[in-house]
Design a protein around this motif. Structure first.
Motif, PDB file in Angstrom:
ATOM      1  N   MET A  84       0.841  -1.200   0.000  1.00  0.00           N
ATOM      2  CA  MET A  84       0.000   0.000   0.000  1.00  0.00           C
ATOM      3  C   MET A  84       0.880   1.256   0.000  1.00  0.00           C
ATOM      4  SD  MET A  84      -3.087  -1.004  -0.234  1.00  0.00           S
ATOM      5  CE  MET A  84      -2.806  -2.613  -0.933  1.00  0.00           C
ATOM      6  N   GLY A  85       1.990   1.219   0.724  1.00  0.00           N
ATOM      7  CA  GLY A  85       2.941   2.333   0.702  1.00  0.00           C
ATOM      8  C   GLY A  85       3.511   2.535  -0.690  1.00  0.00           C
ATOM      9  N   PHE A  86       3.819   1.435  -1.361  1.00  0.00           N
ATOM     10  CA  PHE A  86       4.298   1.490  -2.742  1.00  0.00           C
ATOM     11  C   PHE A  86       3.268   2.184  -3.626  1.00  0.00           C
ATOM     12  CE2 PHE A  86       4.205  -0.306  -7.002  1.00  0.00           C
ATOM     13  CZ  PHE A  86       5.524  -0.153  -7.430  1.00  0.00           C
ATOM     14  N   LEU A  87       1.992   1.764  -3.512  1.00  0.00           N
ATOM     15  CA  LEU A  87       0.932   2.363  -4.333  1.00  0.00           C
ATOM     16  C   LEU A  87       0.734   3.846  -4.033  1.00  0.00           C
ATOM     17  CD1 LEU A  87      -1.801  -0.432  -4.414  1.00  0.00           C
ATOM     18  CD2 LEU A  87      -0.239   0.242  -6.246  1.00  0.00           C
ATOM     19  N   LEU A  88       0.989   4.245  -2.810  1.00  0.00           N
ATOM     20  CA  LEU A  88       0.843   5.654  -2.438  1.00  0.00           C
ATOM     21  C   LEU A  88       1.996   6.523  -2.946  1.00  0.00           C
ATOM     22  CD1 LEU A  88      -0.441   5.303   1.215  1.00  0.00           C
ATOM     23  CD2 LEU A  88      -1.622   6.527  -0.623  1.00  0.00           C
ATOM     24  N   VAL A  89       3.204   5.954  -3.008  1.00  0.00           N
ATOM     25  CA  VAL A  89       4.385   6.759  -3.279  1.00  0.00           C
ATOM     26  C   VAL A  89       4.914   6.627  -4.709  1.00  0.00           C
ATOM     27  CG1 VAL A  89       6.798   7.107  -2.607  1.00  0.00           C
ATOM     28  CG2 VAL A  89       5.061   6.733  -0.863  1.00  0.00           C
ATOM     29  N   VAL A  90       5.165   5.414  -5.163  1.00  0.00           N
ATOM     30  CA  VAL A  90       5.874   5.205  -6.428  1.00  0.00           C
ATOM     31  C   VAL A  90       5.154   5.791  -7.646  1.00  0.00           C
ATOM     32  CG1 VAL A  90       6.782   3.444  -8.018  1.00  0.00           C
ATOM     33  CG2 VAL A  90       7.204   3.270  -5.562  1.00  0.00           C
ATOM     34  N   PRO A  91       3.860   5.538  -7.857  1.00  0.00           N
ATOM     35  CA  PRO A  91       3.221   6.131  -9.040  1.00  0.00           C
ATOM     36  C   PRO A  91       3.295   7.657  -9.067  1.00  0.00           C
ATOM     37  CG  PRO A  91       1.869   4.374  -8.184  1.00  0.00           C
ATOM     38  CD  PRO A  91       2.956   4.614  -7.176  1.00  0.00           C
ATOM     39  N   SER A  92       3.159   8.298  -7.926  1.00  0.00           N
ATOM     40  CA  SER A  92       3.255   9.765  -7.879  1.00  0.00           C
ATOM     41  C   SER A  92       4.647  10.237  -8.271  1.00  0.00           C
ATOM     42  CB  SER A  92       2.928  10.282  -6.481  1.00  0.00           C
ATOM     43  OG  SER A  92       1.600   9.989  -6.163  1.00  0.00           O
ATOM     44  N   LEU A  93       5.662   9.511  -7.831  1.00  0.00           N
ATOM     45  CA  LEU A  93       7.034   9.896  -8.144  1.00  0.00           C
ATOM     46  C   LEU A  93       7.386   9.634  -9.606  1.00  0.00           C
ATOM     47  CD1 LEU A  93       8.945   8.636  -4.978  1.00  0.00           C
ATOM     48  CD2 LEU A  93       8.343  10.985  -5.570  1.00  0.00           C
ATOM     49  N   THR A  94       6.943   8.500 -10.132  1.00  0.00           N
ATOM     50  CA  THR A  94       7.331   8.135 -11.493  1.00  0.00           C
ATOM     51  C   THR A  94       6.500   8.802 -12.567  1.00  0.00           C
ATOM     52  OG1 THR A  94       5.949   6.158 -11.489  1.00  0.00           O
ATOM     53  CG2 THR A  94       8.258   5.891 -10.808  1.00  0.00           C
ATOM     54  N   MET A  95       5.250   9.135 -12.259  1.00  0.00           N
ATOM     55  CA  MET A  95       4.374   9.650 -13.301  1.00  0.00           C
ATOM     56  C   MET A  95       3.840  11.040 -13.025  1.00  0.00           C
ATOM     57  SD  MET A  95       2.674   6.147 -14.422  1.00  0.00           S
ATOM     58  CE  MET A  95       1.287   6.995 -14.940  1.00  0.00           C
ATOM     59  N   GLY A  96       4.019  11.531 -11.834  1.00  0.00           N
ATOM     60  CA  GLY A  96       3.489  12.844 -11.489  1.00  0.00           C
ATOM     61  C   GLY A  96       2.112  12.725 -10.874  1.00  0.00           C
ATOM     62  N   GLY A  97       1.818  13.589  -9.950  1.00  0.00           N
ATOM     63  CA  GLY A  97       0.567  13.541  -9.203  1.00  0.00           C
ATOM     64  C   GLY A  97      -0.679  13.720 -10.041  1.00  0.00           C
ATOM     65  N   ASP A  98      -0.563  14.398 -11.194  1.00  0.00           N
ATOM     66  CA  ASP A  98      -1.738  14.642 -12.020  1.00  0.00           C
ATOM     67  C   ASP A  98      -2.197  13.409 -12.795  1.00  0.00           C
ATOM     68  OD1 ASP A  98       0.644  14.845 -13.456  1.00  0.00           O
ATOM     69  OD2 ASP A  98      -0.248  16.149 -14.985  1.00  0.00           O
ATOM     70  N   ARG A  99      -1.360  12.391 -12.899  1.00  0.00           N
ATOM     71  CA  ARG A  99      -1.722  11.172 -13.636  1.00  0.00           C
ATOM     72  C   ARG A  99      -2.038   9.994 -12.722  1.00  0.00           C
ATOM     73  NH1 ARG A  99       1.679   9.630 -18.434  1.00  0.00           N
ATOM     74  NH2 ARG A  99      -0.265   8.545 -18.896  1.00  0.00           N
ATOM     75  N   VAL A 100      -2.076  10.228 -11.436  1.00  0.00           N
ATOM     76  CA  VAL A 100      -2.308   9.164 -10.458  1.00  0.00           C
ATOM     77  C   VAL A 100      -3.811   8.927 -10.305  1.00  0.00           C
ATOM     78  CG1 VAL A 100      -2.080   8.594  -8.013  1.00  0.00           C
ATOM     79  CG2 VAL A 100      -0.167   9.565  -9.237  1.00  0.00           C
ATOM     80  N   SER A 101      -4.181   7.652 -10.212  1.00  0.00           N
ATOM     81  CA  SER A 101      -5.580   7.289  -9.996  1.00  0.00           C
ATOM     82  C   SER A 101      -5.980   7.615  -8.558  1.00  0.00           C
ATOM     83  CB  SER A 101      -5.772   5.795 -10.258  1.00  0.00           C
ATOM     84  OG  SER A 101      -7.011   5.361  -9.760  1.00  0.00           O
ATOM     85  N   LEU A 102      -7.012   8.433  -8.407  1.00  0.00           N
ATOM     86  CA  LEU A 102      -7.450   8.835  -7.072  1.00  0.00           C
ATOM     87  C   LEU A 102      -7.884   7.639  -6.229  1.00  0.00           C
ATOM     88  CD1 LEU A 102      -7.945  11.187  -5.152  1.00  0.00           C
ATOM     89  CD2 LEU A 102     -10.233  11.400  -6.109  1.00  0.00           C
ATOM     90  N   PHE A 103      -8.596   6.683  -6.835  1.00  0.00           N
ATOM     91  CA  PHE A 103      -9.045   5.514  -6.081  1.00  0.00           C
ATOM     92  C   PHE A 103      -7.904   4.537  -5.854  1.00  0.00           C
ATOM     93  CE2 PHE A 103     -10.665   1.153  -5.876  1.00  0.00           C
ATOM     94  CZ  PHE A 103     -11.412   1.244  -4.713  1.00  0.00           C
ATOM     95  N   ALA A 104      -7.248   4.095  -6.933  1.00  0.00           N
ATOM     96  CA  ALA A 104      -6.250   3.025  -6.837  1.00  0.00           C
ATOM     97  C   ALA A 104      -4.973   3.447  -6.121  1.00  0.00           C
ATOM     98  CB  ALA A 104      -5.906   2.497  -8.228  1.00  0.00           C
ATOM     99  N   ASN A 105      -4.630   4.719  -6.188  1.00  0.00           N
ATOM    100  CA  ASN A 105      -3.358   5.149  -5.617  1.00  0.00           C
ATOM    101  C   ASN A 105      -3.480   6.047  -4.397  1.00  0.00           C
ATOM    102  OD1 ASN A 105      -2.653   5.113  -8.899  1.00  0.00           O
ATOM    103  ND2 ASN A 105      -1.288   3.985  -7.545  1.00  0.00           N
ATOM    104  N   VAL A 106      -4.689   6.413  -4.029  1.00  0.00           N
ATOM    105  CA  VAL A 106      -4.840   7.260  -2.844  1.00  0.00           C
ATOM    106  C   VAL A 106      -5.896   6.691  -1.901  1.00  0.00           C
ATOM    107  CG1 VAL A 106      -5.326   9.578  -1.985  1.00  0.00           C
ATOM    108  CG2 VAL A 106      -4.127   9.307  -4.156  1.00  0.00           C
ATOM    109  N   ALA A 107      -7.148   6.709  -2.323  1.00  0.00           N
ATOM    110  CA  ALA A 107      -8.249   6.328  -1.431  1.00  0.00           C
ATOM    111  C   ALA A 107      -8.134   4.883  -0.948  1.00  0.00           C
ATOM    112  CB  ALA A 107      -9.593   6.558  -2.126  1.00  0.00           C
ATOM    113  N   TRP A 108      -7.986   3.935  -1.870  1.00  0.00           N
ATOM    114  CA  TRP A 108      -7.929   2.524  -1.480  1.00  0.00           C
ATOM    115  C   TRP A 108      -6.743   2.221  -0.559  1.00  0.00           C
ATOM    116  CZ3 TRP A 108     -10.961  -1.396  -0.864  1.00  0.00           C
ATOM    117  CH2 TRP A 108     -10.425  -2.672  -0.693  1.00  0.00           C
ATOM    118  N   PRO A 109      -5.509   2.582  -0.929  1.00  0.00           N
ATOM    119  CA  PRO A 109      -4.398   2.278  -0.019  1.00  0.00           C
ATOM    120  C   PRO A 109      -4.551   2.920   1.363  1.00  0.00           C
ATOM    121  CG  PRO A 109      -3.548   2.844  -2.172  1.00  0.00           C
ATOM    122  CD  PRO A 109      -5.018   3.133  -2.206  1.00  0.00           C
TER     123      PRO A 109
END
Length: 137
Positions: A84-109
């Motif tokens: 869950m920490g990976f899902l919260l941190v890595v996508p934001s770092l690698t792709m930028g916060g504007d391309r992160v899925s709100l459900f899959a990468n923030v709310a769910w984890p």
């Protein structure tokens, strides 16, 4: 000797969510692998793995999550928290916060981490060894 502790309904719901996800993603391996693989690669923050590698990674991680949660042991607890920490941190770092899925990468984890923290004793985390129901070897 006591048997395995019964899983709370919330834990069962999370397990079912991931088990159904593993089945669904496995089906897409044979039907819609290009689009699904791209989407899963983006959700995990690993765009270079788009396609079949992302699907296989998602299936593997889903199965490990199901096994970890179902074990109700400390390794499962810590593994899920790390994922869950990976899902919260890595996508934001690698792709930028504007391309992160709100459900899959923030709310769910965040929801899973909060729930697991509240139910950590089910996994034997935060409990002394003499208070564990299955402390005998």
């Amino acid at each position: 000797m006591q048997g395995k502790q019964k899983a709370p309904w919330g834990l069962k719901a999370i397990i079912v969510f991931y088990a159904v996800g593993v089945v669904a993603v496995t089906i897409t391996l044979f039907t819609n692998r290009v689009a699904t693989g791209s989407q899963l690669a983006l959700v995990h923050g690993l765009p270079a793995l788009a396609g079949v590698p992302a699907i296989l990674l998602t299936i593997s991680m889903g199965m490990l999550v199901v096994l970890g949660l179902n074990s109700m042991r400390p390794w499962g607890y810590w593994f899920i928290l790390a994922y869950m920490g990976f899902l919260l941190v890595v996508p934001s770092l690698t792709m930028g916060g504007d391309r992160v899925s709100l459900f899959a990468n923030v709310a769910w984890p965040v929801l899973v981490v909060i729930y697991l923290f509240v139910k950590r004793r089910v996994f034997g985390v935060g409990v002394s060894a003499e208070r564990l129901p299955s402390a005998s070897i």
